[in-house]
Design a protein around this motif. Structure first.
Motif, PDB file in Angstrom:
ATOM      1  N   ALA A 475     154.590  29.166  56.280  1.00 43.79           N
ATOM      2  CA  ALA A 475     154.956  29.632  54.944  1.00 43.79           C
ATOM      3  C   ALA A 475     153.751  30.312  54.285  1.00 43.79           C
ATOM      4  N   PRO A 476     153.985  31.345  53.519  1.00 45.05           N
ATOM      5  CA  PRO A 476     152.864  32.116  52.956  1.00 45.05           C
ATOM      6  C   PRO A 476     152.155  31.412  51.802  1.00 45.05           C
ATOM      7  N   GLN A 477     150.827  31.467  51.854  1.00 48.49           N
ATOM      8  CA  GLN A 477     150.019  31.033  50.712  1.00 48.49           C
ATOM      9  C   GLN A 477     149.476  32.240  49.946  1.00 48.49           C
ATOM     10  N   LEU A 478     149.739  33.427  50.485  1.00 50.52           N
ATOM     11  CA  LEU A 478     149.435  34.678  49.795  1.00 50.52           C
ATOM     12  C   LEU A 478     150.629  35.597  49.968  1.00 50.52           C
ATOM     13  N   LEU A 479     151.220  35.984  48.850  1.00 47.30           N
ATOM     14  CA  LEU A 479     152.371  36.889  48.873  1.00 47.30           C
ATOM     15  C   LEU A 479     151.938  38.273  48.414  1.00 47.30           C
ATOM     16  N   LEU A 480     152.294  39.291  49.190  1.00 48.10           N
ATOM     17  CA  LEU A 480     152.059  40.682  48.825  1.00 48.10           C
ATOM     18  C   LEU A 480     153.418  41.331  48.596  1.00 48.10           C
ATOM     19  N   LEU A 481     153.693  41.759  47.377  1.00 48.12           N
ATOM     20  CA  LEU A 481     154.984  42.332  47.032  1.00 48.12           C
ATOM     21  C   LEU A 481     154.787  43.763  46.543  1.00 48.12           C
ATOM     22  N   ASP A 482     155.529  44.690  47.146  1.00 41.96           N
ATOM     23  CA  ASP A 482     155.421  46.103  46.783  1.00 41.96           C
ATOM     24  C   ASP A 482     156.699  46.527  46.070  1.00 41.96           C
ATOM     25  N   GLU A 483     156.608  46.719  44.764  1.00 40.06           N
ATOM     26  CA  GLU A 483     157.749  47.094  43.918  1.00 40.06           C
ATOM     27  C   GLU A 483     158.952  46.178  44.171  1.00 40.06           C
ATOM     28  N   PRO A 484     158.807  44.880  43.960  1.00 45.84           N
ATOM     29  CA  PRO A 484     159.876  43.943  44.323  1.00 45.84           C
ATOM     30  C   PRO A 484     161.138  44.061  43.487  1.00 45.84           C
ATOM     31  N   THR A 485     161.056  44.646  42.276  1.00 46.05           N
ATOM     32  CA  THR A 485     162.255  44.706  41.436  1.00 46.05           C
ATOM     33  C   THR A 485     163.107  45.936  41.697  1.00 46.05           C
ATOM     34  N   ASN A 486     162.640  46.818  42.579  1.00 41.02           N
ATOM     35  CA  ASN A 486     163.470  47.984  42.902  1.00 41.02           C
ATOM     36  C   ASN A 486     164.819  47.526  43.449  1.00 41.02           C
ATOM     37  N   ASN A 487     165.884  48.152  42.981  1.00 42.08           N
ATOM     38  CA  ASN A 487     167.242  47.941  43.495  1.00 42.08           C
ATOM     39  C   ASN A 487     167.864  46.604  43.101  1.00 42.08           C
ATOM     40  N   LEU A 488     167.175  45.808  42.281  1.00 43.51           N
ATOM     41  CA  LEU A 488     167.745  44.532  41.868  1.00 43.51           C
ATOM     42  C   LEU A 488     168.480  44.682  40.547  1.00 43.51           C
ATOM     43  N   ASP A 489     169.654  44.033  40.438  1.00 43.52           N
ATOM     44  CA  ASP A 489     170.315  44.005  39.140  1.00 43.52           C
ATOM     45  C   ASP A 489     169.540  43.085  38.204  1.00 43.52           C
ATOM     46  N   ARG A 490     169.881  43.138  36.934  1.00 44.63           N
ATOM     47  CA  ARG A 490     169.100  42.416  35.939  1.00 44.63           C
ATOM     48  C   ARG A 490     169.144  40.897  36.163  1.00 44.63           C
ATOM     49  N   ALA A 491     170.306  40.388  36.617  1.00 46.97           N
ATOM     50  CA  ALA A 491     170.409  38.952  36.876  1.00 46.97           C
ATOM     51  C   ALA A 491     169.466  38.543  38.000  1.00 46.97           C
ATOM     52  N   SER A 492     169.371  39.355  39.043  1.00 46.85           N
ATOM     53  CA  SER A 492     168.505  39.027  40.176  1.00 46.85           C
ATOM     54  C   SER A 492     167.035  39.132  39.798  1.00 46.85           C
ATOM     55  N   VAL A 493     166.682  40.100  38.936  1.00 50.19           N
ATOM     56  CA  VAL A 493     165.297  40.200  38.469  1.00 50.19           C
ATOM     57  C   VAL A 493     164.911  38.928  37.713  1.00 50.19           C
ATOM     58  N   ARG A 494     165.823  38.455  36.858  1.00 51.82           N
ATOM     59  CA  ARG A 494     165.543  37.221  36.117  1.00 51.82           C
ATOM     60  C   ARG A 494     165.338  36.050  37.070  1.00 51.82           C
ATOM     61  N   GLN A 495     166.186  35.972  38.106  1.00 50.62           N
ATOM     62  CA  GLN A 495     166.077  34.852  39.026  1.00 50.62           C
ATOM     63  C   GLN A 495     164.815  34.948  39.881  1.00 50.62           C
ATOM     64  N   LEU A 496     164.458  36.159  40.287  1.00 51.44           N
ATOM     65  CA  LEU A 496     163.215  36.347  41.032  1.00 51.44           C
ATOM     66  C   LEU A 496     162.027  35.939  40.172  1.00 51.44           C
ATOM     67  N   THR A 497     162.070  36.292  38.903  1.00 51.53           N
ATOM     68  CA  THR A 497     160.998  35.908  37.977  1.00 51.53           C
ATOM     69  C   THR A 497     160.862  34.390  37.918  1.00 51.53           C
ATOM     70  N   THR A 498     161.981  33.697  37.790  1.00 49.84           N
ATOM     71  CA  THR A 498     161.962  32.234  37.734  1.00 49.84           C
ATOM     72  C   THR A 498     161.398  31.643  39.014  1.00 49.84           C
ATOM     73  N   ALA A 499     161.788  32.219  40.153  1.00 48.45           N
ATOM     74  CA  ALA A 499     161.305  31.716  41.438  1.00 48.45           C
ATOM     75  C   ALA A 499     159.800  31.887  41.556  1.00 48.45           C
ATOM     76  N   LEU A 500     159.298  33.056  41.178  1.00 52.83           N
ATOM     77  CA  LEU A 500     157.866  33.317  41.300  1.00 52.83           C
ATOM     78  C   LEU A 500     157.060  32.477  40.315  1.00 52.83           C
ATOM     79  N   GLU A 501     157.679  32.087  39.208  1.00 51.63           N
ATOM     80  CA  GLU A 501     156.987  31.209  38.271  1.00 51.63           C
ATOM     81  C   GLU A 501     156.665  29.869  38.913  1.00 51.63           C
ATOM     82  N   SER A 502     157.507  29.434  39.866  1.00 49.81           N
ATOM     83  CA  SER A 502     157.300  28.138  40.513  1.00 49.81           C
ATOM     84  C   SER A 502     156.464  28.247  41.783  1.00 49.81           C
TER      85      SER A 502
END
Length: 538
Positions: A475-502
């Motif tokens: 499992a990664p201890q360093l995440l590299l994300l390149d424009e992760p919100t591209n193509n996501l609907d607003r609900a998915s962006v919110r959920q991704l935000t919550t996930a990354l907060e944890s």
């Protein structure tokens, strides 16, 4: 940016059906008419928005039904790939006209050259103006494209569309990969459009510039006048009313249950009374029998009446519940990847990138770094260098913990394989049950896990790629994300935000989505502009 005959242009979809070759249905019996003006097409990932645009553009053929367009159609797809060997004028579609014009200027007055030029004598001026309008003035018409950034590829494709002067313009997530300056230019272009324009986007600022919202949901389109703000206000009012209806329906079901229970008690009481009268023989047997049967019939009718009322109340509750949106969202369960505070996670020593930029960095866990900069500055190149996909021209990049890289173009997936098969490639030791259990949390349940990656929408593809990344071992201890919100609907962006907060590991995110970066708790902002330097939050 304008169309030549906006009032005559239109799109009409009649009884439109579309399914992928494997039988996966996307649209069923869709009826839709789009006239002049700016239309924002919204909906959940996988609702069929991109597929609909491709059907209108003629790039896909309906399984049933028809699409009729009045006027030339220009389509900017969600993912733009340009042949790096092309010259810029070839990418813009004006190479033949320029060549004929130069031949005429050199004295070759052949009929073929005049036919190639037509009325387009100002082709070079228009081409340069289109590039200038979109901030690409540094790219000459005679240069080869080379390895342009994702944002520049989008802008070049858009410039080509503007030069073709379509009456109908279809834009699919056009602000993906664009820096802030390029987004503003696109906003201005959309704001001045007076033909038929349909834009699919999760960019709130862009959707605030449309005239109306078309909400594609469950295979149907509902129209809302006004821009995104008006749409959300109307939707909130609808949902409030729907929730009130649900509460009323739930109260009615509870009342009908109480009345049905009372009916059962009344019937039981009458039966006991009849049995008692019959046992004591206080009245003639015939009379008592008749009374008993009448009481049972009456109570039975009473019970049936309440059972019917309860059934109707439950049906009303089901109908009311369907009107309340309970949109599925990705539920990203990131593994426990804590990095001790202060531990060195990544070091860049005198790194020189292929694009010429230089970078030096010491990253300690669990820092959260935002990587910002203009299109073409080398952000993706830097992430790929850190991930080990590209070798630096000079210097070295050393990661001291397991890392995972989610690329901008999501090309980690094999289009010929199913979602489950793709994820299993990254976790060969995982059982099929474990793979599918994890995929269910990314909304790939049942048959959806067996859908081929090549048929996924942009948002679905992101979910599948992220699932593959997070299931990989270690499992990664360093995440590299390149424009992760591209193509996501607003609900998915919110959920991704919550996930990354944890998430408890270190994070490096390249993005032009400033609100998203603020929400995920960035601790350090780095600007790549020739050199990698720290900047104050934007």
């Amino acid at each position: 940016m304008s169309s030549s005959t906006p009032s005559a242009a239109s799109v009409v979809c009649s009884g439109l059906h579309f399914a992928w070759p494997d039988g996966t249905s996307v649209l069923e019996d869709l009826h839709l008419t789009i006239g002049p003006g700016r239309t924002g097409l919204v909906g959940l990932n996988g609702a069929g928005k991109s597929t609909l645009l491709k059907l209108i553009a003629g790039e896909l053929t309906p399984t049933e039904g028809s699409v009729r367009t009045t006027g030339e159609v220009g389509h900017l797809p969600q993912t733009v790939h340009l042949d790096t060997a092309l010259r810029v004028d070839e990418a813009l579609g004006v190479a033949a006209t320029r060549a004929a014009l130069r031949a005429i200027e050199d004295g070759d007055a052949s009929e073929e050259n005049f036919a190639a030029v037509g009325d387009d004598w100002d082709v070079e001026e228009r081409s340069r103006a289109a590039l200038d309008q979109l901030g690409l003035e540094h790219i000459g018409l005679d240069r080869t494209i080379g390895e342009v950034s994702g944002g520049e590829a989008v802008l070049l494709r858009l410039a080509a569309l503007l030069l073709s002067r379509p009456e109908i313009l279809l834009l699919d997530e056009p602000t993906n990969n664009l820096d802030l300056a390029a987004r503003r230019r696109l906003y201005d272009a959309v704001g001045s459009w007076n033909g038929v324009l349909v834009v699919v986007s999760h960019d709130r600022d862009l959707l605030r510039r449309v005239d109306r919202i078309a909400d594609l949901r469950d295979g149907e389109v509902r129209w809302y006048g006004g821009n995104l703000d008006a749409y959300e206000e109307a939707l909130a009012a609808e949902q409030e009313a729907a929730e009130r209806t649900v509460r009323a329906a739930e109260a009615d079901v509870r009342r009908q249950k109480r009345e049905l229970a009372e009916a059962h008690r009344t019937l039981a009481k009458r039966v006991r009374y009849g049995d008692k009268m019959y046992a004591t023989k206080r009245e003639p047997k015939v009379v008592m029998g008749a009374r008993k049967r009448a009481a049972q019939v009456s109570a039975g009718k009473h019970r049936i009446l309440h059972e019917e009322r309860l059934r109707e109340a439950r049906e009303r509750l089901d109908e009311a519940a369907e009107a309340v949106r309970d949109d599925d969202e990705i539920r990203v369960d990131l593994p426990h990847t804590a990095v001790p505070r202060g531990r060195t996670v990544l070091t860049l020593r005198g790194v020189e990138l292929r694009c010429g930029a230089r970078a030096g960095l010491d990253l300690h866990g669990p820092e959260r770094v935002a990587l910002v900069g203009r299109n073409g500055a080398g952000k993706t190149t830097l992430l790929r260098t850190i991930a080990g996909e590209l070798a630096p021209v000079a210097g070295e990049a050393v990661a001291y913990v397991p890392l995972r890289y989610l690329p901008q173009r999501l090309d980690v997936l094999d289009d010929a394989l199913t979602v489950a098969e793709n994820v299993a490639r990254f976790a060969p030791e995982a059982t099929d049950n474990r793979v599918r259990a994890r995929l269910a949390r990314f909304l790939f349940r049942g048959a959806r896990a067996d859908q081929r990656a090549g048929t996924l929408s942009g948002g679905e593809r992101f979910r599948a790629a992220l699932a593959a990344l997070m299931l990989a071992e270690p499992a990664p201890q360093l995440l590299l994300l390149d424009e992760p919100t591209n193509n996501l609907d607003r609900a998915s962006v919110r959920q991704l935000t919550t996930a990354l907060e944890s998430y408890e590991g270190a994070l490096v995110v390249a993005s032009h989505d400033i609100p998203f970066l603020r929400e995920i708790g960035i601790t350090r902002w780095l600007l790549l502009d020739g050199e990698l330097t720290g900047v104050d939050p934007l």
